[in-house]
Structure formats: C-alpha cells, structure tokens
Design an enzyme around this catalytic site. Structure first.
Site, PDB file in Angstrom:
ATOM      1  N   CYS A 436       0.828  -1.212   0.000  1.00 45.63           N
ATOM      2  CA  CYS A 436       0.000   0.000   0.000  1.00 45.63           C
ATOM      3  C   CYS A 436       0.858   1.255   0.000  1.00 45.63           C
ATOM      4  CB  CYS A 436      -0.916   0.000   1.219  1.00 45.63           C
ATOM      5  SG  CYS A 436      -2.196  -1.240   1.168  1.00 45.63           S
ATOM      6  N   GLU A 438       4.194   1.409   2.057  1.00 48.33           N
ATOM      7  CA  GLU A 438       5.287   1.142   2.975  1.00 48.33           C
ATOM      8  C   GLU A 438       6.656   1.294   2.293  1.00 48.33           C
ATOM      9  OE1 GLU A 438       2.068  -0.645   2.575  1.00 48.33           O
ATOM     10  OE2 GLU A 438       2.926  -2.560   3.221  1.00 48.33           O
TER      11      GLU A 438
END
Length: 839
Positions: A436, A438
């Site tokens: 997502c 990171e």
C-alpha cells in the site's frame, strides 16, 4: 531527458484484458497436491531442504500454459486470474469455506467439486504442521483474547506467507540464476565441515542452489512448450512470436538478459515465482523504470527496438500482473477487498547520489497504466523538489482518468524517516514502496509491513467499560470513567489501554514471526535479498540487512475528534456529564440497540449468569436476547442523546486547517507510534508504525461500537490519516494542511491520505496545474503520501445499481485500486461517502 509523447495502445492489449476478465476467478489444487507429495517424501530432512525440494517438485510438475497472443509468458494457474492454495501456512479456514467461497460478498472464487475433494484429501496431511498452528501455540493467552475481541488482527501473516518485499531484480537481469548459483556455491566452498554453523549454512546454500536450478528448469518447460506451439501454428505472425518466446525462455532467467525483451521475460519469471513459493502478497516490482532502463536504452540506441514495441511489452507485463491472484479467508477478504495483490511499482525519484533519474520508462510506466486500465500494478511516483514538472503533469493525467493511480510519495519525508531507522543515506535515497504505502530499500529489507491491523478506537471503548468487553476482562482496569475528574486522567487511561494492547500486538506478531522462520523459510526469495547468501540464513531467520515489523494503526481521525470532543464538552464547557456521554454511546446516540450490540450485551449478561452459577441453555440465551432486543431509551433520553450528538457535530474537527485540533490529533497519533517503536522482533529488528487501513476500516469499524466523535456504532472508521468522511468541510487545501501537521517522520512504515475529487476539478491544463500545486504544497509541509479518486458520486451510485455497465470502473480503495464492482457493498458505500473536493 525523457519523451512524453503518447504511444498508441496496441489492440492486443484490449484482447488480453478482455480474455482475463471473461470468467470468475478459479481455485486450483495443483500446487497443494504437489507440495503435499513432496513433504510426505522428505519427512525427517531439515526444513530448508524440504522447502527447496517442494519448490522444485512444484515447478517440475505444475501444469503450464501460454495464453493466446501473450508475449510475456508464465502462469501459476491454467484459468485466467486463478489461484493456487498454500496449506503449509493454513488450511482450516479454506476447509470451512469450500462450499461458500463462491457466493461470499468479497472476492468470490469458483471451485469445482472435484477440486474440493482433492483439497479435502490434501488437508488431512497438514493438521498440526502449519505456521498458523505453531504461531498460536507461541502466543500469550492475553494476546489471543485481544484478537478474539477485535482489538487487533494479525491475520495477514497468521494465515498466509509474509511477502511484502522487493528483491534484487537488477541482479537477476544482470547475471541470471546461473550467476546467483555461482555466488551460493562460492560461499558453500568456503564452508568447513567443522564450522559451528556448518549444518545450517550448508543446507541453506544447497537449498538456494536447488531452488535456482528448479526455476531454470521451469523456464525451459516454457521454451519447449513455445517451440511445440510454434511448430503447430499456421499463423506466420504468431509462429514467429512463439519462436521468439521459446528463445527468450531458453536463455532467461538462467542467464543475464541480453535485450529489453529478455529483461521483461526474466523480470516476469521472478515476479511470478516468488508468489508460487509462498502465498505472501505485496511482492512489489519497485523501481522498474531504473533497473529496466539500461536494457531499453541500449536496444533503442542500437535500433533493436522501437518505443512502440517496448511499450507493448510493458503493457503485456501490466496485464500479467493482474493475472496473479490469491484467495483469502472471508474476514480477510473484506479487509483486502478487490482481489488485490498490492504489487507496487514506482517511477521517478532520486538515485543514491541525490540526482533525479526520471527517464523514458518512468513516463512509459504511466502510459502502461493508461493503456491497461487495471488495478495492478499499484503504480506510485516519487516526488521531490527536483522532480520534472512535466513528469508530474503526466502522472496527473493518469489520476484524471479516475483509476486511482498513481499514488504520490514525498522523498523529502521518506528519506530522512528511513535514515532515522538506520538506513544509510544512499539506501534511503533508493527507496521504493511496498504494498500500500510502505517504504523500504529493495533487495536488503525484510520489512514485515502490514503485520497487523490495530483498531485505535477499541481501547477507548474499553476506557468507558473499565477494560470489560462482552462480560470478560479484556483490557486493564483503568477505573470508573464517570469518576475521572480531569481530562488528563481520562486521556491517561486511554494511553494505558493503548500501551497494554500494543504489547499484546507485539507478542502476537513475534509469535507468528518465529513460526515462519521455523516452518516456512524461503530459499528462493532469500537468494535475492542481501545478505542471506553471505550470512547463510534465510530472510525469515534474519538474513536481510534491514529487519522491521510494521503493524498499522487506524482510526486516527476518530480518536482525535473523540478525545477533543470529550475534552470540550465534558471537562471544559461542562455541557455533558461523563455519565451522559457513556449512556449516549451505549444507546448509539438514540438510534437504539442494533443486532451487533444486542449480541455483545447478551454475551455480557450470560457471562455474569455463569459467574453466578446459573445454568445456561438454549432457552436462557433466547430469553436474554429477546429481552435485550426490546430495550430502548425513554423519549427524554433519546432526545438528550440526539442533542449530545448535535453538540458533538458543532465541536471543531480534524481536517479543517484548525491548528489547535490538528496538533491535538498529532499527539493522539503518538499514543500508537511512540510506544510501538520501543519493541524488537525475533530477527533483531525494530517495530515501526504505519497509519493506513488497507480497506479494513470498513469491516473493523463494523466490530466497533459508537465513538465519542459522533460516529454511529458498527459503521466504518476513518481511513489512514484522512479526516473522517464528510467532516473536512473547508476544501482540499485545508484538509491537506491538517494532515500535514501530523508527525509523518515517525511513521516510517507509511501513512495514507485519501482525497476524492469531482472530475471537473482536474479538467484541462489548468485543472492539472492546480492539482499538482496541491501535491507540492502538501509535500512542502512534510506530508508523506497522497492518493486520489476522481469520480463523481452519481457514477458510483449507478455502478452499484447497474454493475454490468461498469465492469472496468477502477477506483482507489485505500493503498491500492480495485474494480469497483468487485468490492463488497459496505466498502462501495465507504468510498461513496468520502468528501468530494473541488478547487
């Protein structure tokens, strides 16, 4: 320099996409059967050896296919968008759902009756042998109880492989697996039989060599298949394509790539086979535009390729990324809705020397997402003060299509945030994004990103109940909330509950971490992550240079607005007593008791009856539930609760550029981010916080009662660091200013900021300029990440009513995009209710 000229879309891509989405995804049993056969034949051997032999057995025998018109080959299933299963991690959830997986609301899969029977037979072997069972045995009882009461969920790695990694694609492209095998052999040759770590090191290195050999054999199977198909093909154009495919597969990934086409094919085998070794998702291609560029540049300069054919090859890779799939348990499917594998590919940004390296492929990555118009890859772009303006304009053109891509990331925050976690400046400058949102350094990091969902709203519920939930003492006893005389006492109770549950979250994550190291070390993945080969241990055992664990918290906006409202209404203005506030929450601000709350209250009453020694039978349960369902507040109470809700609405909210509220929210975020970073994982690394929800803000919100910010019971909580839906009423710039006041530097596992715009806001060049100016302004204030939906509410509502008309409608969910019509109704509703912005 780079070329921003549009490249026409090949008609092949349209046909490949149409074929991919003709049918519902299918669950296949080939891998499960093959790994079981191998494990049965290798009992008694070291686990790392068993893993390598199982991987080799799978690659030698799993059915293979070359689909019509493909230029890049390699498929994990015969059915398009099909999935294999991975019983070594967990199987009981699938066993329980075999008859319902086809009809569930989130991410349904077709499964044939024959396949069900094959899997039921396979599963018999795995009882007591999975990572999930071992992890459970390692967990503290209190941690298990907290999971059962929905304080947090570590289900991602509890049921599946870890994934969440970017490997050294560039090394495979440069030297092939023959070169990697040679590195492993050189280390093996240095081993002495009397070395203290000889047993572990030698078996690991031999496992690496076997895994690499198996991958080369797998590619040769495709070369042979392509040759056979070419010999039988009557179409001279397709025959030539198949002959080239055969030649490519005979060379790569065994050897280093000699052309851009070979590099594309080699890349794909790496991407696909990491996900066949393990069920871990978020296998992220990372800086594709950087490691692929030398092959593109050389071929272009030598006249061996055109921009058009290079684009077509990239488009084919983009299609293939959507062919990979994964079946999750029903609860996890709600939190990861949209069949997403979170394969994050990032373009632009700096090199290790701090120079901008945007190139032709950076633009062509954006072009590929325009052409294919599917959720994968999860395209991201890096932004810094040296980013070319036209690169951002091109990215904004993609955003304007409504696909929810790309996501935008701020080098000026992420690089120092990673340095603060111990990365060198050179490594931090070369970061990419995983899953997502990171950040990590590719080929050196085992980040364990997405390690758990931590619901920050639930500890506040337990402050109001003195740690009790459903009749059990789940949290610590922090006292009767109605007797707390100062806001500081109340806030301190919340912090104590947070600290307690964070420690249990760490316990659960570390138990799962140890289980993966013991039962599912991954030799193939490990050969592409430094310094596993030199250290002689797998990634799962701590072989990476950088080791982290990154669970994410969510509900920041709800907690900030809740605590601020309590401070204002109870302790400062004294408009509401704490007793009234507690009652208002119990009665859902006058809306009454819904079925979820009734079930919880019934459970509490039954627990108390048990403690009193009273018999509990079916009639007693029915009687209690019926009594609870008839309970309702008096008319005076209901009026007061509605009045309290109105007063809460009048209290200033996070997301409106009000410094006092925003800095209060910053402090609330610290209740999660600061304690977490004090913990260590079994691989010798540090815990680091993320503030993003995937799409779990919807299902976990469904497990959460009413909150003091006015949110009704069992409705979605806020996503990421975004303001609560509908509460940011002062426009997009005000919302961005508020979010920027959070401390993004400490959240080195990533933050997520969603905004939704009406399409008219990005119309014309002027709309694009205003849009890019908003991003620049937010990033200048040290925000970390932004992502956008550009779609009007009426379109989404019509898509709910007439899904057949919108089968290609892609929207941004959380840190990923998905086809809108594949999402559960509750998640669709959550996207629709987000604030629609305009300039």
């Amino acid at each position: 320099m780079f070329n921003t000229t549009d490249i026409p879309k090949s008609s092949r891509i349209t046909r490949l996409v149409d074929h991919l989405y003709e049918k519902m995804p299918v669950i296949e049993s080939a891998r499960a059967k093959l790994i079981t056969e191998s494990y049965q034949a290798t009992e008694g051997k070291p686990m790392i050896t068993r893993r390598a032999e199982a991987f080799a057995h799978i690659l030698r025998h799993i059915p293979i296919i070359i689909r019509d018109e493909e230029l890049i080959v390699g498929s994990s299933t015969i059915a398009p968008r099909g999935c294999q299963t991975y019983p070594e991690f967990s199987y009981q959830w699938l066993e329980d759902e075999l008859d319902t997986v086809e009809t569930r609301s989130a991410d349904p899969f077709y499964i044939a009756e024959e396949t069900k029977q094959e899997l039921r037979e396979v599963h018999k072997y795995w009882k007591g042998k999975t990572t999930s069972e071992l992890a459970t045995s390692y967990m503290a009882p209190e941690a298990i109880k907290a999971i059962e009461h929905n304080i947090f969920t570590p289900g991602n790695y509890f049921y599946n492989g870890v994934g969440h990694v970017t490997v050294k694609y560039e090394e495979v492209l440069a030297i092939g697996y023959e070169g990697i095998m040679a590195k492993a052999q050189a280390e093996l040759d240095r081993c002495q039989v009397g070395d203290g770590d000889y047993a572990r090191r030698s078996h690991f290195l031999n496992a690496v060599i076997l895994s690499c050999q198996a991958v080369m054999e797998y590619a040769q199977r495709y070369a042979a298949l392509a040759e056979k198909m070419a010999a039988e093909c009557s179409d001279p154009v397709r025959r030539n394509e198949l002959e080239v495919i055969a030649l490519n597969c005979s060379r790569v990934p065994a050897k280093g790539a000699g052309s851009f086409y070979e590099a594309c094919q080699s890349f794909w085998f790496v991407q696909q086979l990491i996900q066949l070794e393990s069920s871990g998702h978020s296998i992220s291609p990372g800086r594709f535009d950087q490691y692929m560029y030398p092959y593109y540049k050389k071929d272009l300069e030598n006249g061996n390729i055109t921009r058009e054919f290079a684009q077509e090859l990239m488009d084919c890779i983009w299609v293939k990324l959507n062919d990979l799939n994964k079946c999750r348990d029903a609860a996890s499917a709600e939190g990861f809705a949209g069949y997403s594998l979170f394969q994050n590919l990032i373009a632009g940004g700096q090199n290790k020397d701090g120079e901008d390296v945007t190139n032709d492929l950076s633009i062509m990555c954006i072009q590929a997402s325009m052409h294919v118009h599917l959720p994968q890859p999860s395209l991201s772009v890096r932004v810094w003060n040296g980013s070319p303006h036209e690169f951002l304009i091109k990215a904004a053109e993609l955003t304007r299509t409504g696909i929810g891509l790309p996501a935008y990331y701020n080098d000026e925050v992420i690089i120092p945030a990673l340095q603060n976690r111990g990365l060198s400046l050179e490594d931090a400058r070369e970061y990419n994004i995983i899953g997502c949102v990171e950040p990590q350094k590719a080929g050196k990091t085992d980040g364990w990103h997405d390690a758990a969902f931590f619901n920050m709203c639930r500890p506040l519920e337990l402050v109001f109940s003195n740690g009790m939930d459903k009749g059990e003492q789940v949290g610590i006893a922090t006292g009767d909330v109605t007797e707390m005389t100062t806001f500081e006492e109340f806030y301190d109770a919340y912090k104590k509950q947070m600290d307690y549950f964070i420690s249990l979250l760490v316990n659960a994550d570390n138990a799962i971490d140890v289980a993966h190291a013991e039962r599912c070390p991954l030799p193939f993945l490990s050969c592409m992550v430094d310094d596993c080969i030199k250290r002689g241990i797998s990634v799962q055992e701590g072989g990476a240079v950088y080791n982290f664990t990154g669970p994410q918290g969510f509900g920041i906006a709800n907690m900030a607005d809740s605590l601020y409202a309590v401070r204002q209404l109870v302790y400062r203005d004294k408009k509401v007593s704490m007793e009234e506030y507690k009652e208002a929450l119990l009665w859902n601000y006058g809306k009454g008791i819904d079925s979820e709350t009734a079930a919880d209250m019934t459970a509490s009453i039954l627990k108390e009856m048990e403690r009193q020694g009273r018999a509990i039978d079916e009639s007693a349960v029915k009687s209690v539930l019926e009594t609870v369902m008839t309970m309702k507040p008096s008319e005076d109470q209901k009026a007061r609760f509605e009045e309290i809700h109105h007063m809460i609405d009048e209290v200033p909210k996070f997301g409106n550029d009000i410094p006092e509220v925003d800095y209060f929210a910053r402090d609330v975020a610290y209740t999660y981010t600061r304690p977490l970073q004090n913990y260590k994982n079994p691989r010798g690394g540090q815990f680091q916080a993320g503030l993003y929800p995937v799409s779990a803000n919807v299902p976990l919100g469904g497990q959460t009662g009413a909150t003091p910010d006015g949110r009704y019971a069992h409705t979605p909580v806020a996503d990421g660091v975004s303001p609560s839906a509908g509460k940011d009423v002062n426009g997009p710039t005000a919302a961005a200013n508020s979010v920027a006041r959070l401390d993004h530097f400490i959240v080195s596992n990533g933050t997520l900021f969603n905004q939704k715009f009406h399409p008219s806001a990005l119309a014309g060049r002027e709309g694009l300029e205003k849009f890019t100016a908003l991003i620049r302004s937010y990033f200048d204030q040290k925000g970390m990440h932004m992502q956008f939906n550009v779609v009007d509410r009426d379109t989404l509502l019509d898509a709910q009513k007439n899904p057949e008309k919108y089968k290609h409608l892609v929207v941004r969910v959380a840190g990923y995009s998905a086809l809108f019509t594949t999402l559960s109704r509750s998640l669709q509703d959550d996207i629709i209710r987000r604030t629609e912005q305009g300039f």
